[in-house]
Design a protein around this motif. Structure first.
Motif, short mmCIF file in Angstrom:
data_model
loop_
_atom_site.label_atom_id
_atom_site.label_comp_id
_atom_site.label_asym_id
_atom_site.label_seq_id
_atom_site.Cartn_x
_atom_site.Cartn_y
_atom_site.Cartn_z
N GLU A 120 50.12 -20.54 -6.47
CA GLU A 120 50.03 -20.98 -5.08
C GLU A 120 51.39 -20.81 -4.42
OE1 GLU A 120 48.13 -24.61 -4.09
OE2 GLU A 120 46.79 -24.55 -5.81
N ASP A 121 51.38 -20.21 -3.23
CA ASP A 121 52.61 -19.96 -2.49
C ASP A 121 52.68 -20.88 -1.27
OD1 ASP A 121 53.32 -17.87 -4.23
OD2 ASP A 121 52.04 -16.47 -3.10
N ASN A 122 53.88 -21.03 -0.75
CA ASN A 122 54.11 -21.73 0.51
C ASN A 122 53.68 -23.20 0.48
OD1 ASN A 122 54.97 -19.25 1.72
ND2 ASN A 122 52.81 -18.71 2.03
N ILE A 123 53.72 -23.82 -0.69
CA ILE A 123 53.33 -25.23 -0.77
C ILE A 123 54.28 -26.10 0.03
CG2 ILE A 123 52.93 -27.19 -2.30
CD1 ILE A 123 52.10 -25.27 -4.46
N SER A 124 55.58 -25.85 -0.11
CA SER A 124 56.55 -26.66 0.63
C SER A 124 56.42 -26.44 2.13
CB SER A 124 57.98 -26.34 0.17
OG SER A 124 58.31 -25.00 0.42
N SER A 125 56.20 -25.20 2.55
CA SER A 125 56.03 -24.90 3.98
C SER A 125 54.81 -25.59 4.54
CB SER A 125 55.93 -23.39 4.20
OG SER A 125 57.10 -22.73 3.79
N ASN A 126 53.72 -25.60 3.78
CA ASN A 126 52.50 -26.27 4.23
C ASN A 126 52.70 -27.78 4.32
OD1 ASN A 126 50.94 -23.95 4.52
ND2 ASN A 126 50.27 -23.98 2.38
N ALA A 127 53.42 -28.34 3.35
CA ALA A 127 53.68 -29.78 3.38
C ALA A 127 54.49 -30.16 4.61
CB ALA A 127 54.41 -30.20 2.11
#
Length: 232
Positions: A120-127
């Motif tokens: 899974e990518d961009n987890i921090s950006s989504n958070a």
């Protein structure tokens, strides 16, 4: 009777499942009907002085609309403990706007620690995106100075505590119940996320019995939140 410092509860025996999975932080909640639950809680009479909940920053969103004296967060994940240790430091030192900036920076800089999900990518950006959406929609403790200061004052008054506790371990909350009574703490609101209340009733009945009249927030089918009370 006045509430004693939550530091008096620091002797609680912590426990985390060995090999707990997923040992990661859910900064936001993916549950729905958040506004409905908040509106219901705003109009609900206060019956205690303690907020208790599991998981991430959603706890502060709810606690900031209840005029309570203390917050206790429990979670089986050591990574969630690491998360709160740093979030508390950030809130203590900063204004509301600076707190948001520092939380965003912390999430970005610690992505590999906080989010241990392969593929899974961009987890921090989504958070971070969801966090800002909650602020704009007036659903966050960071949506106003008033709500932010409620949380900050609780922290500055030593009325915040995080403990590693596994609510699915039989009797794991018995000591907590005793210490809450000793320290004049009564649970007003409990957030369980998707933890199964029926299972908890069987293995931690003493804890459930202490919740009579309290607000219980849990996630039902399709992650839809519901607000209930327990009549023990």
């Amino acid at each position: 009777m006045s509430v004693k410092s939550l530091k008096n509860l620091s002797s609680l025996k912590e426990c985390s499942p060995k090999g707990f999975y997923p040992d990661m932080v859910y900064v936001n909640t993916n549950e729905s009907d958040l506004r409905i639950i908040q509106e219901q809680l705003i109009s609900t009479e206060k019956i205690g002085n303690l907020y208790i909940g599991v998981s991430g920053l959603y706890n502060f969103n709810i606690a900031s609309i209840r005029d309570l004296e203390s917050i206790l967060i429990f979670d089986a994940s050591p990574t969630v403990k690491f998360f709160y240790k740093n979030i508390i430091k950030i809130i203590k030192k900063n204004s509301r706007n600076e707190t948001l900036k520092e939380i965003e920076r912390f999430i970005k800089n610690n992505e590999t620690i906080l989010f241990k999900v392969e593929g899974e990518d961009n987890i921090s950006s989504n958070a971070i995106r969801i966090l800002n959406e909650e602020i704009k929609e007036n659903l966050s403790f960071l949506s106003s100075d008033e709500r932010f200061m409620k949380i900050k004052n609780i922290i500055l008054n030593n009325q915040f505590l995080f403990v590693n506790l596994d609510i699915y371990k039989e009797g794991s909350f018995d000591d907590l119940v005793d210490k809450l009574t000793e320290n004049n703490l009564t649970i007003d609101t409990l957030y369980l996320s998707n933890l199964d209340l029926d299972i908890i009733k069987k293995i931690n009945f003493k804890f459930i019995s202490s919740l009579k009249g309290a607000n219980i927030i849990s996630a039902g089918d399709f992650c839809m939140q519901r607000l209930t009370k327990i009549d023990v």
